[in-house]
Write a protein that holds these residues in place. Structure first.
Motif, PDB file in Angstrom:
ATOM      1  N   TRP A 301       0.828  -1.200   0.000  1.00 58.73           N
ATOM      2  CA  TRP A 301       0.000   0.000   0.000  1.00 58.73           C
ATOM      3  C   TRP A 301       0.866   1.255   0.000  1.00 58.73           C
ATOM      4  O   TRP A 301       1.902   1.320   0.645  1.00 58.73           O
ATOM      5  N   LYS A 302       0.419   2.235  -0.741  1.00 59.12           N
ATOM      6  CA  LYS A 302       1.109   3.523  -0.804  1.00 59.12           C
ATOM      7  C   LYS A 302       1.220   4.099   0.606  1.00 59.12           C
ATOM      8  O   LYS A 302       0.299   4.012   1.409  1.00 59.12           O
ATOM      9  N   ASP A 304       1.178   6.610   3.664  1.00 60.68           N
ATOM     10  CA  ASP A 304       0.397   7.781   4.059  1.00 60.68           C
ATOM     11  C   ASP A 304       1.393   8.832   4.542  1.00 60.68           C
ATOM     12  O   ASP A 304       1.857   8.805   5.680  1.00 60.68           O
ATOM     13  N   TRP A 355      -3.294   3.137  -5.414  1.00 59.35           N
ATOM     14  CA  TRP A 355      -3.139   2.941  -3.968  1.00 59.35           C
ATOM     15  C   TRP A 355      -1.870   2.169  -3.619  1.00 59.35           C
ATOM     16  O   TRP A 355      -1.602   1.940  -2.447  1.00 59.35           O
ATOM     17  N   ASN A 388      -0.432  12.242  -3.033  1.00 59.68           N
ATOM     18  CA  ASN A 388      -0.467  11.161  -2.047  1.00 59.68           C
ATOM     19  C   ASN A 388      -1.690  11.272  -1.148  1.00 59.68           C
ATOM     20  O   ASN A 388      -2.361  10.283  -0.864  1.00 59.68           O
ATOM     21  N   ASN A 392      -4.774   8.436  -0.990  1.00 64.03           N
ATOM     22  CA  ASN A 392      -5.175   7.792   0.263  1.00 64.03           C
ATOM     23  C   ASN A 392      -6.633   8.090   0.607  1.00 64.03           C
ATOM     24  O   ASN A 392      -7.350   7.213   1.098  1.00 64.03           O
ATOM     25  N   ARG A 395      -8.946   5.958  -1.587  1.00 60.81           N
ATOM     26  CA  ARG A 395      -9.043   4.568  -1.128  1.00 60.81           C
ATOM     27  C   ARG A 395     -10.054   4.446   0.017  1.00 60.81           C
ATOM     28  O   ARG A 395     -10.839   3.496   0.057  1.00 60.81           O
ATOM     29  N   LYS A 396     -10.047   5.385   0.922  1.00 58.57           N
ATOM     30  CA  LYS A 396     -10.948   5.325   2.078  1.00 58.57           C
ATOM     31  C   LYS A 396     -12.417   5.408   1.657  1.00 58.57           C
ATOM     32  O   LYS A 396     -13.289   4.809   2.289  1.00 58.57           O
ATOM     33  N   ASP A 581      -6.802  -1.435   6.299  1.00 56.80           N
ATOM     34  CA  ASP A 581      -7.783  -0.472   6.809  1.00 56.80           C
ATOM     35  C   ASP A 581      -8.807  -1.130   7.736  1.00 56.80           C
ATOM     36  O   ASP A 581      -9.785  -0.491   8.128  1.00 56.80           O
TER      37      ASP A 581
END
Length: 774
Positions: A301-302, A304, A355, A388, A392, A395-396, A581
């Motif tokens: 995952w990228k 945060d 992501w 970035n 993120n 994705r959420k 997550d």
């Protein structure tokens, strides 16, 4: 502030190392060709890191097979059984004989034991120690690779497993001593290595002591203190980076903070709280720097940036910019090489791809984080920070991730969903009546050799060069031939061979919602074995049956029982790149329900023996014992959920390999599988001791030959192992099987070995029928 990398993938972006190794083993290229392939990979890795702003670039992170085996050879800790082989073969063939075993020119040597590297899916070769163990500088690989990089104009940071962790990674091969007692014999060789590196111009040395993440004894902590005090006395000008990863220092922290080292590396992905622990302790020496492992070296995952920058800022505020290094959490060997190679949108959609970050992208993240933490941020860096944040946030909020039906099904689970109808004693009697198997029943673990021809069919099918009907016809022919071979050789419980499957996790992930796949996301599992883990990005469910078609077809070919073959929920979880997550336990339970549906459908199709492989149960165990109970509760429950909705006379098998079970044997029993098959051949049945001491109640198949080696053992050798097994486990509980699947082997050696295995079982039955001592 500097950037620091602990290790880079060594397989090559296109698995060049795998291909070169296998060509060498097949006798198709020379030693010089193999070594040249390794040199090319190293050069590309060093230059890539230099071009992307890494200040401390590792060397000696490359290995032809395994970094622990490399160190064993470097230290001259070569077991006695290889001494004659070493006298008549080159050092390269000695190295591979230790890793894989060898049958050559009348010599027959078995491989060293292999087990999991902490809680990863990487396997290392276990060092073997005797009471009078001798160490000497046998290989100068680490020095040669530093010089190799220097000649390219790159001054690297040599990486070496620390002496305490090296000893703890090994096993005592005789009684009367603890391997940590060998530290005084070992240290002089480490001093010799460090001295040679210093003379060649090394400034930084990374010593990995990952056992500092475990619960150490006072004796082991004292050894750490002694080792690093001695290194400091002899090499005061070397900048030692002490690297720990995969968890906190825990109760080892006080010992660590007193060590005279230049830098402490912290895994802040697995344990972000340890930064506060160190800063608030007031015990960090003013001369000690911190390497902040803020980029996840084990997942895709990228990063945060906002979270990472907060940690970096906290450390900089407390210690100053000059005492901070920015780094991945651990070696990037556990990450795929390069996301830029993922060019097929049908395989990995742009929405999900945004992501992700692979090894190349992770070192770019490390460099960018260093820039973003500085006072003067460029416009380009600020733009990347904003991108970035957007990725993120996307994705959420993505609709791809959440499935309310799945969440509700998990929430509605009740206790009875994880229990069989009756106890094993009752089930065993019903299964004996239904299955009518002999004493010492024989079976295999599931897969049969996937030849180049079989792999070519799959490739042609994926490219559209074969229709579904043509592809299925080829697979049916291969499956039938495998069934016939098993019948002719006398195997009791057959398997269909799994020719339709690419990988034991990937195959299932391809048919489950919530998974996606890469085209080139390969990581090393051991030696030349690479796996391409699925990516779990969302809630998991099973839209359709996954294995029933091929199980039904295989069963229709034979009056003998054919096992249904499934991968268990914990292993699918462990061997995937898992969403970060939500709790892993939640994702695992979702997978368990999907496997449960498949088990029920297999039973309805007439499959009476179903194997649910869980080789990763032990691997997933947290490193710190205080965290075990929580993990084991949900992991064992997930397996039971997957296996419990069947009749008493349906026999559930599970398989585990390359793990130590002593500490969790009660939990293994709590899985309540009717039959468990385990790896035992490399350890000469040592792993069976835990089951014997515990008086394991269910049936057990201790692997009687090592499928990771090309050598074919004799039936006498297998009988010897079975007699050892029967001396500690009642004969009527024992099965006879290889120690793992046969996918990576060749057909000729497979057939020979399985025929020997069946003959071994027959000899055991004859001995039992004559009431001989077994």
């Amino acid at each position: 502030m500097k950037t620091n990398n602990l290790g880079y993938p060594r397989i090559g972006s296109n698995r060049e190392l795998k291909k070169a190794n296998e060509l060498y083993w097949a006798g198709k290229i020379s030693p010089e060709n193999l070594l040249a392939a390794g040199s090319t990979i190293r050069k590309e890795n060093w230059q890539l890191q230099a071009e992307n702003g890494i200040d401390l670039i590792p060397s000696n992170d490359f290995s032809l097979y395994d970094q622990v085996l490399d160190l064993t050879l470097t230290l001259g800790a070569i077991p006695e059984r290889y001494q004659e082989f070493a006298r008549t073969n080159n050092s390269l063939d000695l190295y591979f004989a230790m890793a894989r075993g060898a049958q050559k020119d009348g010599q027959d040597v078995v491989a060293m034991e292999m087990t999991k590297w902490f809680d990863t899916n990487y396997h290392y070769i276990v060092p073997e120690f005797t009471k009078n163990q001798k160490f000497e500088l046998f290989s100068t690989k680490i020095i040669a690779e530093f010089i190799e990089a220097k000649n390219l104009g790159i001054i690297t940071k040599p990486v070496l497993i620390g002496p305490v962790s090296y000893l703890l990674l090994g096993k005592e091969k005789e009684d009367g001593f603890h391997r940590i007692d060998l530290i005084e014999k070992l240290l002089p060789v480490y001093f010799e290595i460090l001295n040679a590196l210093q003379k060649e111009g090394a400034e930084y040395i990374q010593l990995d002591e990952p056992f500092l993440a475990l619960n150490l004894t006072d004796k082991e902590r004292n050894a750490i203190t002694h080792v690093y005090n001695e290194i400091s006395k002899k090499f005061s000008s070397l900048k030692i980076i002490l690297a720990n990863y995969f968890d906190c220092f825990g109760e080892n922290l006080e010992t660590v903070l007193a060590l005279p080292v230049h830098t402490l590396h912290l895994d802040l992905v697995r344990c972000s709280s340890q930064l506060d622990d160190i800063l608030e302790s007031g015990k960090l020496d003013n001369s000690v720097n911190l390497s902040l492992g803020v980029v996840d070296g084990r997942n895709i995952w990228k990063n945060d940036f906002k979270k990472s920058l907060a940690l970096i800022e906290k450390a900089v505020t407390a210690l100053g910019e000059n005492r901070i290094l920015v780094a991945p959490s651990c070696s990037l060997i556990h990450s795929p090489c390069d996301l830029d190679l993922e060019t097929n949108d049908a395989t990995l959609t742009p929405e999900i791809k945004q992501w992700l970050a692979f090894a190349k992208q992770k070192i770019q993240e490390v460099s960018l984080l260093k820039n973003l933490a500085s006072e003067n941020i460029s416009v380009a860096d600020a733009t990347q920070l904003e991108a970035n944040i957007v990725a993120n946030n996307n994705r959420k909020t993505s609709k791809l991730i959440h499935n309310e039906k799945v969440k509700n099904r998990v929430a509605s689970i009740v206790e009875s969903d994880s229990k069989r109808n009756n106890t094993f004693a009752t089930r065993r009697q019903k299964q004996a009546e239904a299955l009518q198997l002999p004493l010492f029943p024989t079976t295999t673990i599931g897969s049969f050799p996937q030849t180049a021809e079989v792999r070519s069919w799959r490739a042609k099918f994926k490219k559209g060069e074969l229709t579904q009907a043509e592809y299925d016809a080829l697979l049916k022919k291969e499956t039938e031939e495998t069934i016939r071979f098993q019948e002719e050789s006398g195997i009791d419980v057959l398997v269909h061979g799994e020719f339709e499957r690419n990988d034991m996790v990937e195959y299932f992930g391809e048919q489950l919602d919530g998974f996606t796949f890469t085209k080139n996301g390969w990581v090393q599992s051991y030696g030349s074995r690479c796996v391409k883990p699925p990516v779990i990005y969302g809630d998991v469910s099973r839209p359709n049956p996954m294995t029933v078609k091929w199980a039904e077809f295989a069963q229709s070919l034979t009056p003998k029982w054919v096992k249904g073959m499934l991968t268990g929920p914990v292993t699918i979880l462990q061997w995937s790149f898992v969403r970060n997550d939500q709790p892993r336990s939640e994702t695992c339970t979702q997978i368990a329900l999907a496997i449960r549906d498949e088990v029920v459908d297999l039973e309805k199709a007439g499959i009476k023996i179903i194997q649910i492989d869980e080789p990763a149960i032990r691997e997933g165990l947290p490193l710190r014992k205080e965290e075990w109970a929580n993990y084991l509760e949900w992991a064992i429950k997930a397996f039971r959920i997957s296996a419990s909705d069947v009749a008493d006379d349906t026999q559930i098998h599970t398989h585990m390999c390359y793990s130590e079970f002593n500490d969790i044997i009660q939990n293994i029993a709590d899985m309540d599988a009717d039959v468990i098959t385990i790896e035992c051949s490399r350890s000469q049945m040592e792993l069976l001791d835990a089951f014997a001491d515990f008086k394991y109640p269910n049936e057990i198949g201790p692997g009687v030959y090592d499928i990771h080696s090309p050598r074919v053992p004799s039936n006498e050798e297998m009988v010897h192992l079975l007699k050892k097994a029967a001396s500690v486990i009642p004969a009527d509980q024992l099965w006879v099987n290889p120690d793992c699947g046969l996918k990576t082997r060749h057909w000729d050696e497979t057939k020979k070995a399985l025929i020997e295995m069946v003959n071994a079982a027959k000899k055991m039955r004859v001995a039992a029928s004559h009431l001989e001592t077994i």
